[in-house]
Design an enzyme around this catalytic site. Structure first.
Site, PDB file in Angstrom:
ATOM      1  N   HIS A 167     -33.552  22.825  13.943  1.00  0.00           N
ATOM      2  CA  HIS A 167     -34.160  21.838  14.830  1.00  0.00           C
ATOM      3  C   HIS A 167     -35.292  21.150  14.060  1.00  0.00           C
ATOM      4  CE1 HIS A 167     -32.738  24.974  17.686  1.00  0.00           C
ATOM      5  NE2 HIS A 167     -32.618  24.002  18.574  1.00  0.00           N
TER       6      HIS A 167
ATOM      7  N   ASP B 191     -38.395  23.134  14.054  1.00  0.00           N
ATOM      8  CA  ASP B 191     -38.418  24.330  13.212  1.00  0.00           C
ATOM      9  C   ASP B 191     -39.011  24.065  11.842  1.00  0.00           C
ATOM     10  OD1 ASP B 191     -36.884  25.507  15.239  1.00  0.00           O
ATOM     11  OD2 ASP B 191     -35.002  25.059  14.213  1.00  0.00           O
TER      12      ASP B 191
END
Length: 434
Positions: free
Chosen positions: A98, A101
């Site tokens: 993501h 992240d």
């Protein structure tokens, strides 16, 4: 490279090794006409492996990683060093992430996008050095408090616009990194109470948002798959993407069934009251199977525990449906799995993935043998053999009518007798392979 995993050598296939190794997963072994690595297409999930801190609803984080609290770009780059070191040790062909992240949250959309592209610069170099590829990227539209009422379905149009900008940036980075897929997981796309919800409006917003994502994919020339990941119940009480059947109905409503496929997770299937193999088989039947998130749920718990897979019979049945449908195209096996919060050592993270890769290898090989031996397909054909006659096929022809079929049944004096479904015998057959 980071020194976080400095004492761990790259894993080898060695069934007799005492330490860390692959006991069953030999990437080079040919299974069903392909190398095992090419059949399974393993990916490591950035979020659980490198971002999650071991916290749960009853206690704070237990993991102490050098890149925590990952709120600066220096820490983000240190995390990338550790990530690609782990990919190298595991010989993982793919990873997934993501945007949230891999870069810290900035003070604006522009700052978020600048930071994402700065990390993409780092990824490009490391991907070239290691050969690790990107299975998929995705934008996190659920963690920040702005998304508490959803991203695409939010009642605030500014959140919709923020979400559109985030997805565009992440889709373009995924394209730049030659990602195989782009995933949309609507963690907050649902509702908690009908007292404040306009269902039709929210579904229309969600449908238009997805349509625009597909339009932008074609505009920039992204050749990967757009995937939706179904999930019920958690975190929103009534999720709009509950399971495969629900998502397919949504795609049909907005004419996207030929543009969007599904990323199916074992844990989500269980939460929906299904089996993993059911969700995969249904997606194959509907023509929307794309990829999988591999993990397992604790059957005594009522939530998504995201544990590493360790049940070979369950995994074998999942891969059976994948192989039966032709295998992975651009999809793969992403380990959306996390350590238990007491598993603190770097070695635990490597061992968890290695064990899971062995389980998947055993499951896929069992599935391939069942297909090669016609162990299940032969009995399945026998069960439906009556439909191969000209008369039976004629009942399903476009010009057949209910009245014609009924008249023929009454005139011929048929008296159908039940036949055994042989379920226990088939279960015994499966057990011979797993």
């Amino acid at each position: 490279m980071s020194s976080y995993f400095s004492d761990i050598e790259p894993l080898r296939y060695d069934p007799d090794a005492e330490g860390l190794s692959f006991r069953h997963y030999d990437p080079e072994r040919q299974v069903a006409g392909k190398r095992l690595e090419d059949q399974l297409r393993f990916a490591v999930a950035y979020w659980h492996s490198l971002v999650w801190d071991g916290s749960d609803p009853f206690g704070g984080g237990t993991f102490q990683r050098p890149w925590f609290p990952h709120d600066t770009m220096e820490q983000a780059k240190a995390k990338a060093d550790a990530a690609f070191e782990m990919f190298r040790i595991l010989r993982a062909p793919f990873f997934a992430f993501h945007d949230h992240d891999v870069r810290p949250e900035g003070d604006s959309l522009q700052e978020n996008h600048r930071r994402l592209n700065e990390i993409a610069d780092v990824f490009e170099v490391k991907m070239a050095e290691t050969g690790t590829r990107l299975l998929w990227g995705t934008a996190n539209l659920f963690t920040h408090r702005r998304f508490m009422s959803g991203g695409a379905t939010n009642p605030d149009p500014d959140v919709f616009a923020w979400s559109a900008s985030s997805v565009r940036a992440c889709l373009e980075v995924t394209h730049r990194l030659r990602g195989e897929n782009y995933v949309l997981w609507g963690g907050r796309e649902g509702y908690e109470t009908l007292l404040n919800t306009d269902l039709n409006r929210e579904l229309e917003q969600m449908g238009r948002f997805l349509s625009m994502v597909v339009e932008h994919k074609h505009k920039i020339g992204f050749e990967g798959q757009i995937l939706i990941e179904p999930k019920p119940q958690e975190p929103t009480k009534h999720q709009y993407d509950y399971d495969v059947a629900t998502v397919y109905g949504f795609l049909k409503r907005f004419g996207l069934e030929n543009e969007v496929k599904l990323n199916i997770e074992q844990g989500h299937a269980i939460l929906a009251g299904h089996s993993f193999e059911h969700e995969i088989a249904l997606a194959q039947t509907l023509g929307v199977f794309g990829s999988i998130d591999m993990n397992r749920n604790d059957y005594q718990s009522g939530w998504d525990t995201d544990q590493f897979p360790n049940n070979v019979p369950e995994v074998a049945l999942a891969y059976y449906e994948i192989l039966r449908g032709g295998g992975f195209g651009r999809g793969g096996t992403n380990f959306d799995s996390k350590l238990r919060r007491q598993s603190l050592a770097p070695e635990d993270l490597i061992a968890a993935h290695a064990g899971a890769m062995d389980v998947c290898a055993r499951g896929l090989e069992a599935a391939a043998r069942m297909i090669a031996d016609d162990a299940l397909e032969g009995p399945r054909r026998d069960r439906y053999a009556g439909w191969e006659t000209e008369t039976a096929r004629g009942m399903l022809a476009p010009d057949a009518s209910l009245a014609d079929i009924a008249d023929r049944a009454e005139a011929s004096g048929i008296d159908p007798q039940p036949r055994s479904g042989r379920q226990e015998i088939l279960e015994n057959i499966v057990n011979r392979y797993v």
